[in-house]
Scaffold this active site. Structure first.
Site, PDB file in Angstrom:
ATOM      1  N   TYR A 167       0.816  -1.218   0.000  1.00  0.00           N
ATOM      2  CA  TYR A 167       0.000   0.000   0.000  1.00  0.00           C
ATOM      3  C   TYR A 167       0.849   1.268   0.000  1.00  0.00           C
ATOM      4  O   TYR A 167       0.342   2.364   0.207  1.00  0.00           O
ATOM      5  CB  TYR A 167      -0.962   0.008   1.198  1.00  0.00           C
ATOM      6  CG  TYR A 167      -2.117  -0.968   1.080  1.00  0.00           C
ATOM      7  CD1 TYR A 167      -2.127  -1.960   0.110  1.00  0.00           C
ATOM      8  CD2 TYR A 167      -3.203  -0.896   1.934  1.00  0.00           C
ATOM      9  CE1 TYR A 167      -3.169  -2.862   0.012  1.00  0.00           C
ATOM     10  CE2 TYR A 167      -4.264  -1.789   1.839  1.00  0.00           C
ATOM     11  CZ  TYR A 167      -4.239  -2.774   0.871  1.00  0.00           C
ATOM     12  OH  TYR A 167      -5.277  -3.662   0.774  1.00  0.00           O
ATOM     13  N   LYS A 176       4.466 -14.590   4.630  1.00  0.00           N
ATOM     14  CA  LYS A 176       4.534 -15.634   3.604  1.00  0.00           C
ATOM     15  C   LYS A 176       5.994 -15.723   3.158  1.00  0.00           C
ATOM     16  O   LYS A 176       6.332 -15.589   1.971  1.00  0.00           O
ATOM     17  CB  LYS A 176       3.581 -15.266   2.447  1.00  0.00           C
ATOM     18  CG  LYS A 176       3.392 -16.323   1.408  1.00  0.00           C
ATOM     19  CD  LYS A 176       2.577 -17.518   1.864  1.00  0.00           C
ATOM     20  CE  LYS A 176       2.468 -18.548   0.760  1.00  0.00           C
ATOM     21  NZ  LYS A 176       1.843 -19.813   1.213  1.00  0.00           N
ATOM     22  N   ASP A 232      -5.135  -5.990   5.994  1.00  0.00           N
ATOM     23  CA  ASP A 232      -6.396  -5.461   5.458  1.00  0.00           C
ATOM     24  C   ASP A 232      -7.345  -6.617   5.145  1.00  0.00           C
ATOM     25  O   ASP A 232      -8.524  -6.609   5.521  1.00  0.00           O
ATOM     26  CB  ASP A 232      -6.093  -4.633   4.196  1.00  0.00           C
ATOM     27  CG  ASP A 232      -7.280  -3.779   3.771  1.00  0.00           C
ATOM     28  OD1 ASP A 232      -8.243  -3.666   4.548  1.00  0.00           O
ATOM     29  OD2 ASP A 232      -7.244  -3.224   2.656  1.00  0.00           O
ATOM     30  N   ASP A 269      -1.748 -17.877   4.460  1.00  0.00           N
ATOM     31  CA  ASP A 269      -2.818 -18.776   4.012  1.00  0.00           C
ATOM     32  C   ASP A 269      -3.284 -19.669   5.161  1.00  0.00           C
ATOM     33  O   ASP A 269      -4.487 -19.887   5.362  1.00  0.00           O
ATOM     34  CB  ASP A 269      -2.389 -19.593   2.777  1.00  0.00           C
ATOM     35  CG  ASP A 269      -0.945 -20.077   2.855  1.00  0.00           C
ATOM     36  OD1 ASP A 269      -0.258 -19.790   3.862  1.00  0.00           O
ATOM     37  OD2 ASP A 269      -0.494 -20.761   1.920  1.00  0.00           O
ATOM     38  N   ASP A 296     -10.994  -8.088   7.403  1.00  0.00           N
ATOM     39  CA  ASP A 296     -12.372  -8.248   6.909  1.00  0.00           C
ATOM     40  C   ASP A 296     -12.874  -9.655   7.236  1.00  0.00           C
ATOM     41  O   ASP A 296     -14.032  -9.847   7.627  1.00  0.00           O
ATOM     42  CB  ASP A 296     -12.447  -8.031   5.393  1.00  0.00           C
ATOM     43  CG  ASP A 296     -12.759  -6.578   5.031  1.00  0.00           C
ATOM     44  OD1 ASP A 296     -12.262  -5.678   5.736  1.00  0.00           O
ATOM     45  OD2 ASP A 296     -13.495  -6.349   4.054  1.00  0.00           O
TER      46      ASP A 296
HETATM   47  N1  GGG Z   1     -14.144  -3.963   2.524  1.00  0.00           N
HETATM   48  C1  GGG Z   1     -13.740  -3.044   3.485  1.00  0.00           C
HETATM   49  C2  GGG Z   1     -13.415  -1.700   2.918  1.00  0.00           C
HETATM   50  O1  GGG Z   1     -13.893  -1.289   1.886  1.00  0.00           O
HETATM   51  N2  GGG Z   1     -12.612  -0.995   3.676  1.00  0.00           N
HETATM   52  C3  GGG Z   1     -12.177   0.311   3.353  1.00  0.00           C
HETATM   53  C4  GGG Z   1     -10.808   0.237   2.765  1.00  0.00           C
HETATM   54  O2  GGG Z   1     -10.571  -0.415   1.760  1.00  0.00           O
HETATM   55  N3  GGG Z   1      -9.880   0.861   3.418  1.00  0.00           N
HETATM   56  C5  GGG Z   1      -8.529   0.848   3.040  1.00  0.00           C
HETATM   57  C6  GGG Z   1      -7.663   0.313   4.109  1.00  0.00           C
HETATM   58  O3  GGG Z   1      -8.105   0.063   5.234  1.00  0.00           O
HETATM   59  O4  GGG Z   1      -6.466   0.170   3.861  1.00  0.00           O
END
Ligand code: GGG
Length: 347
Positions: A125, A173, A230, A206, A234
């Site tokens: 990211y 990993k 991330d 995994d 979820d």
């Molecule tokens: N599915 C969860 C969602 O949409 N989260 C918001 C998102 O993608 N945030 C970016 C992050 O937390 O890095």
């Protein structure tokens, strides 16, 4: 009375409705405890981009930087330009996402109580992506010793703060991503030596995804790199009743920003049906952080009262549609706010 300047970003989709419900809860806290929150309302996200041509205005960044803490609703397609960018600009290196099964809330297994500590400023990211040709796209994964060390330390300190299972699981990993995950694992292993009282284990991502379903109660603090964190968070949210219950903290050495884990949920936006619990719990995490950082017991008490009120609301069967109930977003906020008043006055 202690006062704090709080930057509020309602965001997109269900964000503004969740924010209204959360402010009812924070109003109840302020009426009954010796605490003043001075709000600064700010814009960011998809709607802001449409309106002003920019998803994260400079004014918003400055106001968040000068606030004592920030509370943000979800944003839509502009997540990379808003939240990922704020994390970088404010060096909010620890993304802390707790997952708990609450009584009265349908969940996969009772007794789930763990936290995902996700490195928040590097990895995939980082945003180092390019397209050398029409047919090829490249994304660079950056892992540093400094970034890995500070998140590993945060995870071990979190295990000590929680004081329950005293366990850290480093998820990577390294058998495939030998350089990047290899460095992350090497650093976690080395930091573990400074915490002999905390048990330490490693798991491939995994296998961790599978263990989350099979044996979620075995986790205490799960520490991992940005994108793995991330995705796993979820999955973890689904175990305890869904994203509507999942708050997150973005914490740095100087600043902190609190938000739900989920996105804007445009499909249910504007209908007053979204679960505000994720943002209510994010506000609880904000007060907890302010309380420990500023040595302010009133903030700590406010945080405890908010969670107690939400748990009591669930126990009484007050839930939104996602959890099988029929309360609207605003009614859920009102119910939790009145329980806050009840608990705060009877203390
Ligand atoms: N599915 C969860 C969602 O949409 N989260 C918001 C998102 O993608 N945030 C970016 C992050 O937390 O890095």
């Amino acid at each position: 009375m202690r006062a704090y300047r709080i930057a509020l970003i309602p965001g997109d989709g269900i964000g503004p409705e969740q924010m209204d419900a959360t402010l009812k809860v924070l109003d109840a806290v302020q009426e009954n405890l010796s605490l003043k929150l001075n709000y600064v309302f700010l814009e960011a996200g998809d709607r802001c981009l449409e309106k002003h041509g920019v998803a994260l205005p400079e004014e918003t960044v400055k106001a968040v930087m000068s606030a004592d803490a920030a509370l943000k609703g979800p944003v839509g397609e502009t997540a990379a330009d808003v939240i990922v960018r704020l994390r970088q600009l404010l060096d909010l290196y620890a993304n802390v996402r707790p997952f708990k099964s609450y009584p009265g809330v349908p969940c996969l297994k009772p007794g789930i109580d763990f936290v995902v500590v996700r490195e928040n400023t590097e990895g995939l990211y980082k945003g180092f992506e390019f397209r050398p040709s029409d047919d090829v796209a490249v994304s660079l994964r950056v892992i540093t010793r400094r970034g890995s060390e500070r998140i590993a330390r945060y995870a071990f300190e979190e295990a000590l703060r929680r004081g329950s299972k005293l366990k850290v699981t480093a998820v990577h990993k390294a058998n495939v991503l030998k350089a990047t995950c290899g460095l992350f694992a090497e650093v976690c292993r080395s930091v573990a030596k400074d915490y002999p009282q905390v048990s330490y284990e490693e798991m491939y991502v995994d296998a961790a995804a599978m263990r989350l379903i099979r044996e979620p109660e075995s986790f205490d603090v799960l520490v991992t790199t940005n994108m793995f964190g991330d995705i796993l968070s979820d999955e973890a949210a689904e175990l305890v009743g869904g994203l509507g219950l999942a708050p997150g903290a973005n914490i740095g050495d100087r600043h902190a920003l609190f938000e739900p884990v989920h996105g804007a949920a445009w499909d249910i936006a504007g209908k007053n049906v979204a679960n505000p619990s994720s943002l209510i719990l994010a506000s609880k995490m904000m007060l907890e952080w302010l309380g420990s950082r500023r040595d302010d017991n009133v903030c700590l008490e406010a945080a405890i009262t908010i969670e107690k009120a939400l748990v009591e609301a669930f126990r009484k069967g007050y839930t939104t549609r996602d959890l099988g109930g029929n309360l609207s977003t605003s009614m859920m906020g009102s119910k939790v706010a009145s329980l806050v008043r009840e608990f705060a006055t009877s203390r």
